[in-house]
Design an enzyme around this catalytic site. Structure first.
Site, PDB file in Angstrom:
ATOM      1  N   GLU A 134      29.804  29.108  44.222  1.00 43.78           N
ATOM      2  CA  GLU A 134      30.256  27.760  43.826  1.00 43.78           C
ATOM      3  C   GLU A 134      29.266  26.708  44.356  1.00 43.78           C
ATOM      4  OE1 GLU A 134      32.378  25.740  41.515  1.00 43.78           O
ATOM      5  OE2 GLU A 134      33.128  27.771  41.848  1.00 43.78           O
ATOM      6  N   SER A 164      31.503  30.938  38.876  1.00 43.80           N
ATOM      7  CA  SER A 164      30.632  31.379  39.977  1.00 43.80           C
ATOM      8  C   SER A 164      30.446  32.895  39.953  1.00 43.80           C
ATOM      9  CB  SER A 164      31.193  30.934  41.328  1.00 43.80           C
ATOM     10  OG  SER A 164      32.417  31.577  41.604  1.00 43.80           O
ATOM     11  N   HIS A 165      31.327  33.614  39.270  1.00 43.92           N
ATOM     12  CA  HIS A 165      31.181  35.070  39.149  1.00 43.92           C
ATOM     13  C   HIS A 165      31.207  35.493  37.681  1.00 43.92           C
ATOM     14  CE1 HIS A 165      31.852  34.488  43.367  1.00 43.92           C
ATOM     15  NE2 HIS A 165      31.282  35.654  43.550  1.00 43.92           N
TER      16      HIS A 165
HETATM   17  P1  NDP Z   1      39.089  29.748  45.229  1.00 41.51           P
HETATM   18  O1  NDP Z   1      39.162  28.998  46.489  1.00 41.51           O
HETATM   19  O2  NDP Z   1      38.698  29.042  44.004  1.00 41.51           O
HETATM   20  O3  NDP Z   1      40.486  30.469  44.885  1.00 41.51           O
HETATM   21  C1  NDP Z   1      40.992  31.452  45.677  1.00 41.51           C
HETATM   22  C2  NDP Z   1      42.358  31.921  45.241  1.00 41.51           C
HETATM   23  O4  NDP Z   1      43.304  30.891  45.492  1.00 41.51           O
HETATM   24  C3  NDP Z   1      42.495  32.278  43.767  1.00 41.51           C
HETATM   25  O5  NDP Z   1      43.355  33.391  43.658  1.00 41.51           O
HETATM   26  C4  NDP Z   1      43.105  31.008  43.190  1.00 41.51           C
HETATM   27  O6  NDP Z   1      43.826  31.200  41.979  1.00 41.51           O
HETATM   28  C5  NDP Z   1      44.017  30.585  44.299  1.00 41.51           C
HETATM   29  N1  NDP Z   1      44.310  29.157  44.285  1.00 41.51           N
HETATM   30  C6  NDP Z   1      43.426  28.145  44.210  1.00 41.51           C
HETATM   31  N2  NDP Z   1      44.081  26.965  44.244  1.00 41.51           N
HETATM   32  C7  NDP Z   1      45.390  27.254  44.336  1.00 41.51           C
HETATM   33  C8  NDP Z   1      46.584  26.456  44.400  1.00 41.51           C
HETATM   34  N3  NDP Z   1      46.529  25.133  44.390  1.00 41.51           N
HETATM   35  N4  NDP Z   1      47.770  27.097  44.488  1.00 41.51           N
HETATM   36  C9  NDP Z   1      47.838  28.439  44.502  1.00 41.51           C
HETATM   37  N5  NDP Z   1      46.748  29.246  44.442  1.00 41.51           N
HETATM   38  C10 NDP Z   1      45.548  28.655  44.365  1.00 41.51           C
HETATM   39  O7  NDP Z   1      38.137  31.029  45.383  1.00 41.51           O
HETATM   40  P2  NDP Z   1      36.882  31.334  46.327  1.00 41.51           P
HETATM   41  O8  NDP Z   1      35.806  30.354  46.089  1.00 41.51           O
HETATM   42  O9  NDP Z   1      37.320  31.531  47.719  1.00 41.51           O
HETATM   43  O10 NDP Z   1      36.468  32.767  45.698  1.00 41.51           O
HETATM   44  C11 NDP Z   1      36.120  32.852  44.323  1.00 41.51           C
HETATM   45  C12 NDP Z   1      35.747  34.254  43.948  1.00 41.51           C
HETATM   46  O11 NDP Z   1      34.565  34.627  44.596  1.00 41.51           O
HETATM   47  C13 NDP Z   1      36.757  35.360  44.265  1.00 41.51           C
HETATM   48  O12 NDP Z   1      37.092  35.990  43.045  1.00 41.51           O
HETATM   49  C14 NDP Z   1      36.016  36.309  45.183  1.00 41.51           C
HETATM   50  O13 NDP Z   1      36.283  37.693  44.959  1.00 41.51           O
HETATM   51  C15 NDP Z   1      34.577  36.007  44.829  1.00 41.51           C
HETATM   52  N6  NDP Z   1      33.704  36.339  45.944  1.00 41.51           N
HETATM   53  C16 NDP Z   1      33.023  37.522  45.906  1.00 41.51           C
HETATM   54  C17 NDP Z   1      32.213  37.876  46.968  1.00 41.51           C
HETATM   55  C18 NDP Z   1      31.508  39.177  47.007  1.00 41.51           C
HETATM   56  O14 NDP Z   1      30.870  39.470  47.994  1.00 41.51           O
HETATM   57  N7  NDP Z   1      31.558  40.012  46.018  1.00 41.51           N
HETATM   58  C19 NDP Z   1      32.034  36.991  48.117  1.00 41.51           C
HETATM   59  C20 NDP Z   1      32.837  35.795  48.055  1.00 41.51           C
HETATM   60  C21 NDP Z   1      33.629  35.482  46.993  1.00 41.51           C
HETATM   61  P3  NDP Z   1      43.155  30.673  40.593  1.00 41.51           P
HETATM   62  O15 NDP Z   1      41.960  31.570  40.367  1.00 41.51           O
HETATM   63  O16 NDP Z   1      44.219  30.829  39.557  1.00 41.51           O
HETATM   64  O17 NDP Z   1      42.758  29.241  40.808  1.00 41.51           O
HETATM   65  O1  PYC Z   2      29.975  33.732  45.920  1.00 44.11           O
HETATM   66  O2  PYC Z   2      30.000  34.085  48.088  1.00 44.11           O
HETATM   67  C1  PYC Z   2      29.785  34.456  46.922  1.00 44.11           C
HETATM   68  C2  PYC Z   2      29.308  35.821  46.686  1.00 44.11           C
HETATM   69  C3  PYC Z   2      28.637  36.621  47.529  1.00 44.11           C
HETATM   70  C4  PYC Z   2      28.400  37.797  46.876  1.00 44.11           C
HETATM   71  C5  PYC Z   2      28.916  37.677  45.646  1.00 44.11           C
HETATM   72  N1  PYC Z   2      29.489  36.461  45.551  1.00 44.11           N
END
Ligand code: NDP
Ligand code: PYC
Length: 335
Positions: free
Chosen positions: A185, A44-45
């Site tokens: 995602e 997703s990123h």
């Molecule tokens: P996830 O829900 O996939 O994962 C979030 C975190 O939880 C990760 O560190 C992951 O580790 C960990 N994790 C997941 N499952 C487990 C488990 N069973 N036990 C322990 N740890 C676990 O991520 P999101 O969808 O919430 O976010 C994904 C990415 O999106 C992030 O990197 C975030 O920075 C990015 N994002 C960026 C935004 C922006 O504005 N720039 C906005 C929103 C999100 P692992 O990776 O090893 O699975």
């Molecule tokens: O996946 O939610 C997201 C997001 C927002 C900006 C960058 N990633």
């Protein structure tokens, strides 16, 4: 699926960005982070985001050759004006002074303003843990997420990331959206024609929906953990918005004016130096932290980022695979 080596993935991203008018500095910095995302199994990123970079440029919502400006704002505060460019270059510009100030005072903050932001935060966190620092990062996005108890978008997906250095091994890092899932995602589910799990979003009337089109275009995303995620999302709005003089997610979406570009706002990064907190006792913190990690893993639970580090190891040997449709969409941006 199309298989690429990591070098091919990086070259593809960089060539597309250069071809579409971005400066070499931005093309390189963005290619680094999207290749890292793809490498670590964070599609997703990953390369998918290059589509958004070019769309944002075509919509006039990102400065393709912006040069970030660093300000030594206060003894523990650095400000970087990204001048409308991508956050990656602004972070790189502020990083050396952030590390110096954290080492000098024990705690320092980097406030990036006026940046177009679409990247995963762990990429930045790992650069701070490599310097032996404990780190936190926060950023808003566009208002896509309803508060707990409501059904109209207020918050961005507002990620929070944390990193802790570990001697001789990858750091302890978690990095998650305060929405139930990152919006990227849900966008990937839409591209793949797949339904989303219940709990990620609602329709325009606030009813649960598993249709990515409904959640993305008509309804709202949901926070994780009900009122707890909702409060954390509000905190991110405040400390990475008004506190640093930049836009909230609602203001970012208004600035977007329907162009569907990447969000435009600020980011707050905080670095802490354990050596300043602990003085001569520094070092013990690392051993004591290992006991915490052992008590988690010792019962079969995994640490956050474990999956990511495993993917990293595999990708270094085997390269990455991306959907053919994405590969074709990316190649089309070179024409
Ligand atoms: P996830 O829900 O996939 O994962 C979030 C975190 O939880 C990760 O560190 C992951 O580790 C960990 N994790 C997941 N499952 C487990 C488990 N069973 N036990 C322990 N740890 C676990 O991520 P999101 O969808 O919430 O976010 C994904 C990415 O999106 C992030 O990197 C975030 O920075 C990015 N994002 C960026 C935004 C922006 O504005 N720039 C906005 C929103 C999100 P692992 O990776 O090893 O699975
Ligand atoms: O996946 O939610 C997201 C997001 C927002 C900006 C960058 N990633």
């Amino acid at each position: 699926m199309t298989r690429l080596t990591l070098d091919q993935a990086h070259d593809l991203a960089k060539s597309i960005l250069l071809h579409n008018g971005f400066s070499l500095a931005h093309a390189h910095a963005v290619a680094d982070t999207v290749t890292a995302g793809e490498r670590d199994g964070c599609a997703s990123h990953g390369l998918y985001r290059v589509l958004g970079c070019v769309a944002s440029r075509k919509a006039g919502k990102v400065e393709a050759a912006a040069v970030p400006e660093v300000f030594d704002q206060a003894p523990s505060i650095i400000r970087v004006d990204a001048a409308g460019g991508f956050s990656q270059l602004a972070f790189q510009a502020g990083l050396p002074l952030l590390v110096d100030k954290a080492r000098a005072t024990g705690i320092a903050a980097l406030a990036i303003s006026r940046c177009v932001h679409f990247s995963a935060l762990w990429v930045e966190i790992e650069q701070l843990t490599e310097a032996g620092l404990v780190a936190l990062a926060f950023t808003p996005s566009h208002a896509w997420v309803a508060p707990a108890g409501g059904n109209r978008p207020v918050f961005g997906t507002n990620p929070i990331a944390f990193g802790w250095p570990r001697p001789g091994r990858e750091p302890f890092v978690f990095d998650f959206a305060t929405s139930a899932i990152a919006r990227g995602e849900i966008e990937l589910h839409r591209r793949a024609g797949k339904a989303i799990p219940e709990g990620w979003g609602v329709d325009a009337e606030g009813r649960p929906s598993t249709d990515p089109n409904v959640v993305l275009d008509l309804g709202a995303m949901l926070t994780f953990g009900g009122h707890k995620g909702s409060a954390l999302a509000a905190m991110v709005e405040l400390i990475a918005g008004p506190l640093i003089g930049d836009l909230t997610s609602a203001e970012s979406l208004a600035h977007d004016a329907g162009s569907k570009s990447s969000p435009y706002h600020g980011e707050l990064i905080i670095a802490l130096d354990p050596r300043r907190f602990l003085g001569e006792a520094a070092g013990q913190h690392l051993e004591r932290a290992e006991q915490v990690f052992e008590s988690i893993q010792g019962q079969g639970a995994r640490l956050p980022s474990q999956r990511r580090y495993e993917a990293r190891g595999r990708s270094r040997e085997q390269g990455v695979e991306i959907p053919e449709a994405l590969y074709n969409d990316l190649r089309a941006l070179l024409e």
